[in-house]
Design a protein around this motif. Structure first.
Motif, PDB file in Angstrom:
ATOM      1  N   ASP A   5       0.829  -1.187   0.000  1.00 46.94           N
ATOM      2  CA  ASP A   5       0.000   0.000   0.000  1.00 46.94           C
ATOM      3  C   ASP A   5       0.873   1.250   0.000  1.00 46.94           C
ATOM      4  O   ASP A   5       1.864   1.333   0.731  1.00 46.94           O
ATOM      5  CB  ASP A   5      -0.911  -0.023   1.229  1.00 46.94           C
ATOM      6  N   THR A   6       0.507   2.253  -0.809  1.00 48.11           N
ATOM      7  CA  THR A   6       1.326   3.462  -0.943  1.00 48.11           C
ATOM      8  C   THR A   6       1.505   4.173   0.386  1.00 48.11           C
ATOM      9  O   THR A   6       2.610   4.608   0.723  1.00 48.11           O
ATOM     10  CB  THR A   6       0.685   4.425  -1.963  1.00 48.11           C
ATOM     11  N   ALA A   7       0.425   4.321   1.156  1.00 47.92           N
ATOM     12  CA  ALA A   7       0.512   5.027   2.425  1.00 47.92           C
ATOM     13  C   ALA A   7       1.461   4.308   3.390  1.00 47.92           C
ATOM     14  O   ALA A   7       2.271   4.939   4.080  1.00 47.92           O
ATOM     15  CB  ALA A   7      -0.876   5.154   3.046  1.00 47.92           C
ATOM     16  N   GLN A   8       1.355   2.987   3.446  1.00 48.50           N
ATOM     17  CA  GLN A   8       2.234   2.209   4.318  1.00 48.50           C
ATOM     18  C   GLN A   8       3.680   2.328   3.861  1.00 48.50           C
ATOM     19  O   GLN A   8       4.592   2.482   4.676  1.00 48.50           O
ATOM     20  CB  GLN A   8       1.791   0.748   4.318  1.00 48.50           C
ATOM     21  N   GLN A   9       3.888   2.268   2.553  1.00 44.37           N
ATOM     22  CA  GLN A   9       5.236   2.380   2.011  1.00 44.37           C
ATOM     23  C   GLN A   9       5.850   3.752   2.316  1.00 44.37           C
ATOM     24  O   GLN A   9       7.027   3.858   2.647  1.00 44.37           O
ATOM     25  CB  GLN A   9       5.219   2.158   0.496  1.00 44.37           C
ATOM     26  N   ARG A  10       5.041   4.784   2.220  1.00 43.25           N
ATOM     27  CA  ARG A  10       5.533   6.125   2.515  1.00 43.25           C
ATOM     28  C   ARG A  10       6.002   6.234   3.962  1.00 43.25           C
ATOM     29  O   ARG A  10       7.036   6.849   4.256  1.00 43.25           O
ATOM     30  CB  ARG A  10       4.446   7.161   2.240  1.00 43.25           C
ATOM     31  N   GLY A  11       5.224   5.642   4.874  1.00 42.96           N
ATOM     32  CA  GLY A  11       5.602   5.703   6.277  1.00 42.96           C
ATOM     33  C   GLY A  11       6.908   4.986   6.563  1.00 42.96           C
ATOM     34  O   GLY A  11       7.764   5.487   7.303  1.00 42.96           O
ATOM     35  N   ILE A  12       7.087   3.811   5.987  1.00 50.78           N
ATOM     36  CA  ILE A  12       8.318   3.042   6.194  1.00 50.78           C
ATOM     37  C   ILE A  12       9.498   3.764   5.566  1.00 50.78           C
ATOM     38  O   ILE A  12      10.586   3.862   6.169  1.00 50.78           O
ATOM     39  CB  ILE A  12       8.168   1.631   5.611  1.00 50.78           C
ATOM     40  N   ALA A  13       9.318   4.281   4.349  1.00 49.08           N
ATOM     41  CA  ALA A  13      10.402   4.989   3.670  1.00 49.08           C
ATOM     42  C   ALA A  13      10.842   6.208   4.472  1.00 49.08           C
ATOM     43  O   ALA A  13      12.037   6.520   4.538  1.00 49.08           O
ATOM     44  CB  ALA A  13       9.968   5.406   2.270  1.00 49.08           C
ATOM     45  N   LYS A  14       9.879   6.896   5.079  1.00 45.91           N
ATOM     46  CA  LYS A  14      10.215   8.063   5.895  1.00 45.91           C
ATOM     47  C   LYS A  14      11.064   7.659   7.093  1.00 45.91           C
ATOM     48  O   LYS A  14      12.016   8.374   7.464  1.00 45.91           O
ATOM     49  CB  LYS A  14       8.929   8.754   6.357  1.00 45.91           C
ATOM     50  N   ARG A  15      10.748   6.523   7.705  1.00 49.12           N
ATOM     51  CA  ARG A  15      11.543   6.045   8.836  1.00 49.12           C
ATOM     52  C   ARG A  15      12.974   5.749   8.404  1.00 49.12           C
ATOM     53  O   ARG A  15      13.940   6.079   9.109  1.00 49.12           O
ATOM     54  CB  ARG A  15      10.905   4.785   9.438  1.00 49.12           C
ATOM     55  N   LEU A  16      13.128   5.142   7.231  1.00 49.31           N
ATOM     56  CA  LEU A  16      14.458   4.818   6.724  1.00 49.31           C
ATOM     57  C   LEU A  16      15.238   6.086   6.379  1.00 49.31           C
ATOM     58  O   LEU A  16      16.428   6.209   6.688  1.00 49.31           O
ATOM     59  CB  LEU A  16      14.349   3.915   5.494  1.00 49.31           C
ATOM     60  N   GLN A  17      14.561   7.033   5.746  1.00 52.66           N
ATOM     61  CA  GLN A  17      15.219   8.284   5.373  1.00 52.66           C
ATOM     62  C   GLN A  17      15.676   9.046   6.624  1.00 52.66           C
ATOM     63  O   GLN A  17      16.795   9.566   6.669  1.00 52.66           O
ATOM     64  CB  GLN A  17      14.269   9.161   4.553  1.00 52.66           C
ATOM     65  N   THR A  18      14.813   9.105   7.621  1.00 55.37           N
ATOM     66  CA  THR A  18      15.153   9.815   8.859  1.00 55.37           C
ATOM     67  C   THR A  18      16.354   9.165   9.545  1.00 55.37           C
ATOM     68  O   THR A  18      17.271   9.851  10.022  1.00 55.37           O
ATOM     69  CB  THR A  18      13.952   9.827   9.816  1.00 55.37           C
ATOM     70  N   ALA A  19      16.358   7.833   9.601  1.00 55.80           N
ATOM     71  CA  ALA A  19      17.459   7.113  10.244  1.00 55.80           C
ATOM     72  C   ALA A  19      18.774   7.357   9.503  1.00 55.80           C
ATOM     73  O   ALA A  19      19.825   7.570  10.134  1.00 55.80           O
ATOM     74  CB  ALA A  19      17.159   5.620  10.298  1.00 55.80           C
ATOM     75  N   LEU A  20      18.729   7.326   8.180  1.00 59.66           N
ATOM     76  CA  LEU A  20      19.957   7.540   7.408  1.00 59.66           C
ATOM     77  C   LEU A  20      20.459   8.967   7.573  1.00 59.66           C
ATOM     78  O   LEU A  20      21.679   9.200   7.642  1.00 59.66           O
ATOM     79  CB  LEU A  20      19.704   7.228   5.930  1.00 59.66           C
TER      80      LEU A  20
END
Length: 230
Positions: free
Chosen positions: A126-141
């Motif tokens: 799901d796009t919304a779920q993917q956006r949330g996970i990607a944001k977590r990865l981007q923030t961590a990096l």
């Protein structure tokens, strides 16, 4: 007034949507192009030395996998965990030296696009779920980039170039976030797929300060379109 216009609210709403997307696309391009040059400069100075230790990113991947690896999660959750674990495997291949600046820039671009809904890092999600996970990865990096710039032990030109890359990326990211959180950004939502009539209706009922902010964005995107919308 928009309803009285022969073009109608649908046409006006489409003008607004296209103009706003033009600004947002331009801001994303500025961030991408600037990051390529900045992080490329870091690698040029560092040679083969890898300057980013992805400790926070690695931990974020583990945390996401743990969140979804639950009993009864179903096939979708199991598939997600497998995809997350593949990311971790790829990251581990970098070894104890970590990531080069260019590798970091590439991942930031991938995660940043997915967090805005303009790209994907996982299949069948799901796009919304993917956006949330990607944001977590981007923030961590980005936390890893901060650590490398502020406490990574780098000195001289490498340290200066790394801080420049970090500061420019954060500044350009803030510009994108400010646009998304503006009146028009909140109206369009993440995928900007709202009905044009709703765009027109919302602009017609904005507070004066909100309308000024929105029209300023449109003026920046396309002055001719801005006049048409007015």
């Amino acid at each position: 007034k928009l309803n009285a216009n022969p073009s109608g609210p649908e046409t006006a709403g489409n003008y607004v949507a296209k103009a706003f997307d033009k600004v947002l696309t331009g801001a994303s391009k500025v961030r991408r192009d600037t990051a390529k040059g900045d992080f490329g400069k870091v690698d040029e100075l560092a040679g083969r030395y890898r300057v980013i230790k992805p400790a926070n990113l690695s931990q974020a991947i583990d945390d996401i996998a743990k969140d979804f690896d639950v009993p009864g999660g179903g096939d979708a959750s199991a598939n997600l965990v497998k995809q997350i674990q593949r990311i971790k495997t790829d990251l581990d291949r970098a070894g104890p030296q970590g990531l080069s600046a260019k590798e970091t820039e590439r991942l930031l671009e991938v995660y940043g696009g997915a967090s805005r809904g303009t790209g994907k890092i996982f299949a069948d999600m799901d796009t919304a779920q993917q956006r949330g996970i990607a944001k977590r990865l981007q923030t961590a990096l980005m936390d890893d980039v901060d650590a490398a710039a502020d406490a990574g032990g780098h000195v001289g030109e490498i340290a200066t170039a790394l801080k420049t890359a970090r500061n420019n990326y954060r500044s350009n990211s803030k510009a994108i976030n400010d646009l998304e959180e503006s009146v028009l950004g909140r109206l369009f939502g993440g995928d900007y797929a709202k009905a044009p009539e709703r765009v027109a209706d919302a602009m017609r009922n904005m507070k004066p300060s909100e309308l000024r902010q929105s029209m300023a964005i449109l003026n920046q995107a396309d002055p001719a379109t801005s006049q048409t919308v007015k």
